[in-house]
Enzyme design. Structure first.
Site, PDB file in Angstrom:
ATOM      1  N   HIS A 193      -8.937  11.201   2.921  1.00  0.00           N
ATOM      2  CA  HIS A 193      -8.554  10.129   2.001  1.00  0.00           C
ATOM      3  C   HIS A 193      -8.632  10.659   0.573  1.00  0.00           C
ATOM      4  O   HIS A 193      -9.621  11.293   0.200  1.00  0.00           O
ATOM      5  CB  HIS A 193      -9.471   8.922   2.176  1.00  0.00           C
ATOM      6  CG  HIS A 193      -8.881   7.660   1.627  1.00  0.00           C
ATOM      7  ND1 HIS A 193      -8.820   7.400   0.273  1.00  0.00           N
ATOM      8  CD2 HIS A 193      -8.324   6.590   2.236  1.00  0.00           C
ATOM      9  CE1 HIS A 193      -8.246   6.219   0.078  1.00  0.00           C
ATOM     10  NE2 HIS A 193      -7.930   5.721   1.258  1.00  0.00           N
ATOM     11  N   HIS A 237     -11.514  11.395   6.586  1.00  0.00           N
ATOM     12  CA  HIS A 237     -11.318   9.959   6.740  1.00  0.00           C
ATOM     13  C   HIS A 237     -10.921   9.534   8.145  1.00  0.00           C
ATOM     14  O   HIS A 237     -11.523   8.630   8.719  1.00  0.00           O
ATOM     15  CB  HIS A 237     -10.254   9.505   5.748  1.00  0.00           C
ATOM     16  CG  HIS A 237     -10.005   8.025   5.725  1.00  0.00           C
ATOM     17  ND1 HIS A 237     -10.986   7.103   5.429  1.00  0.00           N
ATOM     18  CD2 HIS A 237      -8.871   7.297   5.955  1.00  0.00           C
ATOM     19  CE1 HIS A 237     -10.487   5.881   5.475  1.00  0.00           C
ATOM     20  NE2 HIS A 237      -9.214   5.971   5.812  1.00  0.00           N
ATOM     21  N   ARG A 289      -0.580   9.941   1.982  1.00  0.00           N
ATOM     22  CA  ARG A 289      -1.960  10.322   1.671  1.00  0.00           C
ATOM     23  C   ARG A 289      -2.171  11.823   1.589  1.00  0.00           C
ATOM     24  O   ARG A 289      -2.931  12.313   0.755  1.00  0.00           O
ATOM     25  CB  ARG A 289      -2.908   9.741   2.736  1.00  0.00           C
ATOM     26  CG  ARG A 289      -3.245   8.291   2.523  1.00  0.00           C
ATOM     27  CD  ARG A 289      -4.212   7.819   3.582  1.00  0.00           C
ATOM     28  NE  ARG A 289      -4.539   6.407   3.394  1.00  0.00           N
ATOM     29  CZ  ARG A 289      -5.225   5.679   4.273  1.00  0.00           C
ATOM     30  NH1 ARG A 289      -5.638   6.245   5.399  1.00  0.00           N
ATOM     31  NH2 ARG A 289      -5.492   4.416   4.036  1.00  0.00           N
ATOM     32  N   GLU A 332       0.841  -1.188   0.000  1.00  0.00           N
ATOM     33  CA  GLU A 332       0.000   0.000   0.000  1.00  0.00           C
ATOM     34  C   GLU A 332       0.878   1.240   0.000  1.00  0.00           C
ATOM     35  O   GLU A 332       2.097   1.160   0.162  1.00  0.00           O
ATOM     36  CB  GLU A 332      -0.968  -0.002   1.184  1.00  0.00           C
ATOM     37  CG  GLU A 332      -2.065  -1.055   1.060  1.00  0.00           C
ATOM     38  CD  GLU A 332      -3.186  -0.870   2.063  1.00  0.00           C
ATOM     39  OE1 GLU A 332      -3.180   0.155   2.783  1.00  0.00           O
ATOM     40  OE2 GLU A 332      -4.065  -1.737   2.139  1.00  0.00           O
ATOM     41  N   ARG A 369      -1.445   9.772   8.844  1.00  0.00           N
ATOM     42  CA  ARG A 369      -1.402   8.330   9.140  1.00  0.00           C
ATOM     43  C   ARG A 369      -0.937   7.523   7.937  1.00  0.00           C
ATOM     44  O   ARG A 369      -1.408   7.722   6.818  1.00  0.00           O
ATOM     45  CB  ARG A 369      -2.788   7.850   9.577  1.00  0.00           C
ATOM     46  CG  ARG A 369      -2.836   6.369   9.908  1.00  0.00           C
ATOM     47  CD  ARG A 369      -4.172   5.974  10.494  1.00  0.00           C
ATOM     48  NE  ARG A 369      -5.261   6.005   9.536  1.00  0.00           N
ATOM     49  CZ  ARG A 369      -5.563   5.018   8.681  1.00  0.00           C
ATOM     50  NH1 ARG A 369      -4.807   3.936   8.638  1.00  0.00           N
ATOM     51  NH2 ARG A 369      -6.598   5.130   7.866  1.00  0.00           N
TER      52      ARG A 369
END
Length: 665
Positions: free
Chosen positions: A331, A441, A377, A210, A476
């Protein structure tokens, strides 16, 4: 306010009437293998989900009594006073997600601490952990992968914009793999055995890559890992004889009477009947009830009470310290369809090769970072924001996620729930570029804690998204949230179950609980009963509920327009002013009409104002907190993310120009 906080308590069984209350008669549970579960549609009706809810049903007592589980009514008889005192000898856990269940199981199994687990939903899987799509960080033990604890530490720090607390990061990397094995991979018979995807040839766990991870270390269950984990870990918690569960119940306030620096319990309200009472806990209170993404107009969080900032609201009203609330993660890839709630398109799609393209088909992610789609992100979200402003009109969408180059059959198998959702919207993951936009998010900050989950209030702990350990810093890293819940939920349980400090605090709380003051409240309890009947039986709160819902919608617009992905000092000041007005009104509404709606609004108002204040106080852009000077033309005139063919306006009632006024519409 103390008179409100400790107004009710029972000398008889304090929780037997609060809702579905269960306790296991033995620790024997059904095997947790996939073959022993029943595949039915999830309660959302979304195709592609596999569910294990047939064991639990809508009432957590029903369906369990025949499987070795009994209700509290069969407990050993005792005098009312003794029974009441016995019930307060517990750890009170608020929230049934991964952090709450991990804490409950470790406390009960390792340390024999009785636990009362309170959750807002009718079933324990009604929590934000359930909706995690991508997976959970483990450790890739293939030497060729290059994975290690040191590698994970480096990735977390890089994603966190240099703001992470190293001790918190080291703890996650060091303890994470062992806790995954113990709590989720069947290493211990009283915990869970989640059927993660495995390689068909070797039987080894399938590890995927990811964004911002240097190695493929994410284990998963198709594209609904959170569902699989919560289904199994909540079953394990409900099956343990020392864990009592109370459904359909929200916490409205923490009890800090008579010592404002000591938390001795929580004031709760049943969401259906309106019944309110005090739950005391000599082993402390753990807030593991999620974040505040739901206070934004556009969010990947599910609708309902769980993401309205209840943990932060409770902490603020009890004067517990919070930190880093300005770091709200957006997000980058939420499905953007006209007049539709945003639907999360997991990070794993980009990990498997999905490409961000503009309306012409040009891949643009590397314009903003060398890692392109796999950058942190916050970087990707701002890149999507920037590209979204380039459309020729308000009606033209300009950012898409494209994974059509991958094999069609593999895509449908790897992402079954996303595929099913897209098909219901007449989209095809194998053929169509998917319109995307950022959406609120995850909360990177929260209630300030140390590595044991301790807060600034003795007796109060926090874990999971509710807590700020310093792990995430300013942003995060993908798939850390579920692992954080395991690691820090377990840390709270270890501290409560084995530390001398915890025992000292427990003795202080016992002294308060045993005092005569808490045994002279029968008339107040009758008052609460009449109040509940007034507002729930006679239905006089209907108008107030509707007003609360309208005010919550206004609050969400303020958060979206002024405390969103891009912020300005004047916009944040405007937000603080508006949110303070809402906070005052929400407090009055709750005092006059205590319902789920007014409680949620009050929490959201406290949480929203706290986020705006933290953002206004921090003029340094880093991670998810991005602040620019006032009168920045390209932001104030943004038509970012407008719904095609939508005439809706996101403006506040009396505003002339708002930052990102159409952002995400």
């Amino acid at each position: 306010m103390h008179s409100v906080l400790y107004r009710t308590c029972r000398r008889t069984a304090a929780v037997s009437h609060m809702g579905a209350v269960t306790r296991a008669a033995s620790i024997a549970t059904l095997p947790f293998s996939q073959s022993n579960t029943t595949a039915i549609s999830a309660r959302t009706g979304t195709p592609g989900f596999q569910s294990y809810h047939s064991l639990v049903g809508t009432d957590s007592t029903q369906g369990l009594r025949g499987k070795g589980i009994r209700s509290l009514s069969t407990a050993t008889k005792a005098s009312p006073d003794e029974q009441w005192r016995r019930e307060q000898e517990r750890l009170l856990v608020v929230g049934s997600g991964v952090a709450g269940c991990a804490a409950a199981l470790i406390a009960a199994v390792r340390h024999k601490v009785p636990v009362t687990l309170v959750y807002a939903g009718s079933v324990p899987v009604d929590c934000n952990s359930y909706w995690a799509q991508g997976g959970i960080i483990y450790r890739n033990y293939d030497p060729e992968s290059g994975d290690s604890a040191a590698s994970l530490v480096q990735d977390v720090h890089r994603a966190g914009a240099g703001l992470c607390v190293d001790d918190a990061v080291q703890k996650l990397a060091r303890e994470g793999p062992d806790l995954v094995r113990e709590l989720l991979l069947g290493q211990h018979p009283e915990f869970a055995n989640v059927p993660f995807d495995r390689h068909p040839d070797t039987g080894e766990l399938s590890c995927c890559l990811e964004a911002s991870h240097a190695a493929p270390r994410i284990i998963h269950f198709a594209d609904h890992t959170g569902q699989a984990i919560t289904d199994h870990i909540t079953r394990a918690a409900m099956a343990h004889p020392l864990i009592t569960t109370i459904s359909d119940t929200i916490v409205t306030d923490l009890i800090t009477f008579p010592d404002p620096d000591l938390c001795v319990g929580a004031e709760v309200m049943h969401r259906v009947s309106g019944k309110r009472q005090s739950l005391y806990a000599t082993r402390g209170v753990l807030l593991a009830s999620g974040g505040l993404g739901g206070i934004y107009e556009h969010s990947t969080n599910p609708a309902g009470f769980n993401a309205l900032g209840s943990s932060v609201g409770l902490a603020k009203r009890a004067n517990a310290k919070t930190k880093d609330l300005e770091y709200v993660q957006f997000h980058p890839t939420a499905l953007c369809l006209p007049r539709e709630a945003r639907f999360l398109l997991t990070e794993a799609l980009r990990g498997e090769g999905a490409i961000l393209r503009d309306a012409t088909g040009r891949a643009f992610a590397k314009d903003f970072h060398p890692d392109g789609e796999l950058a942190p992100r916050d970087v990707v979200a701002r890149g999507v924001y920037h590209e979204s402003q380039k459309g020729s009109s308000d009606k033209e969408h300009n950012v898409y996620l494209d994974i059509t180059h991958r094999d069609a059959d593999w895509l449908r198998t790897r992402f079954p729930s996303i595929n099913a959702h897209l098909r219901s919207k007449q989209l095809d993951i194998t053929k169509d570029m998917l319109p995307v936009i950022p959406a609120a998010h995850y909360t990177c900050g929260g209630i300030e804690t140390d590595l044991y989950g301790r807060t600034s209030l003795a007796g109060l702990y926090s874990a999971g998204e509710a807590a700020r350990t310093g792990l995430h810093g300013g942003n995060r890293l993908a798939s850390t949230s579920l692992l954080e819940g395991l690691v820090y939920g377990a840390a709270v349980a270890e501290h409560v179950g084995s530390s001398e400090e915890s025992e000292y605090i427990s003795n202080k709380i016992r002294t308060i609980v045993d005092s005569p003051t808490l045994h002279r409240l029968s008339q107040d309890e009758a008052w609460w009963k009449s109040r509940a009947e007034r507002y729930y039986v006679n239905g006089e709160a209907k108008a107030t509920r509707l007003a609360a819902m309208e005010l919550l919608a206004k609050l969400r617009r303020i958060m979206w327009n002024h405390v969103g992905l891009v912020r300005t000092p004047s916009g944040l000041q405007k937000a603080m002013d508006g949110l303070e007005a809402i906070r005052g009104e929400a407090t009055f509404m709750f005092e006059q009409s205590p319902t789920v709606e007014t409680a949620g609004l009050r929490d959201a108002a406290h949480a929203g104002k706290a986020v705006a204040q933290a953002a206004h106080a921090n003029r340094v852009s880093a991670g998810t907190h991005y602040i620019v000077e006032d009168n920045t033309t390209d932001i104030a005139n943004s038509h970012y993310g407008n719904d095609v063919d939508s005439d809706e306006s996101s403006s506040d009632d009396d505003e002339e120009v708002v930052v990102m006024a159409a952002y995400g519409r």
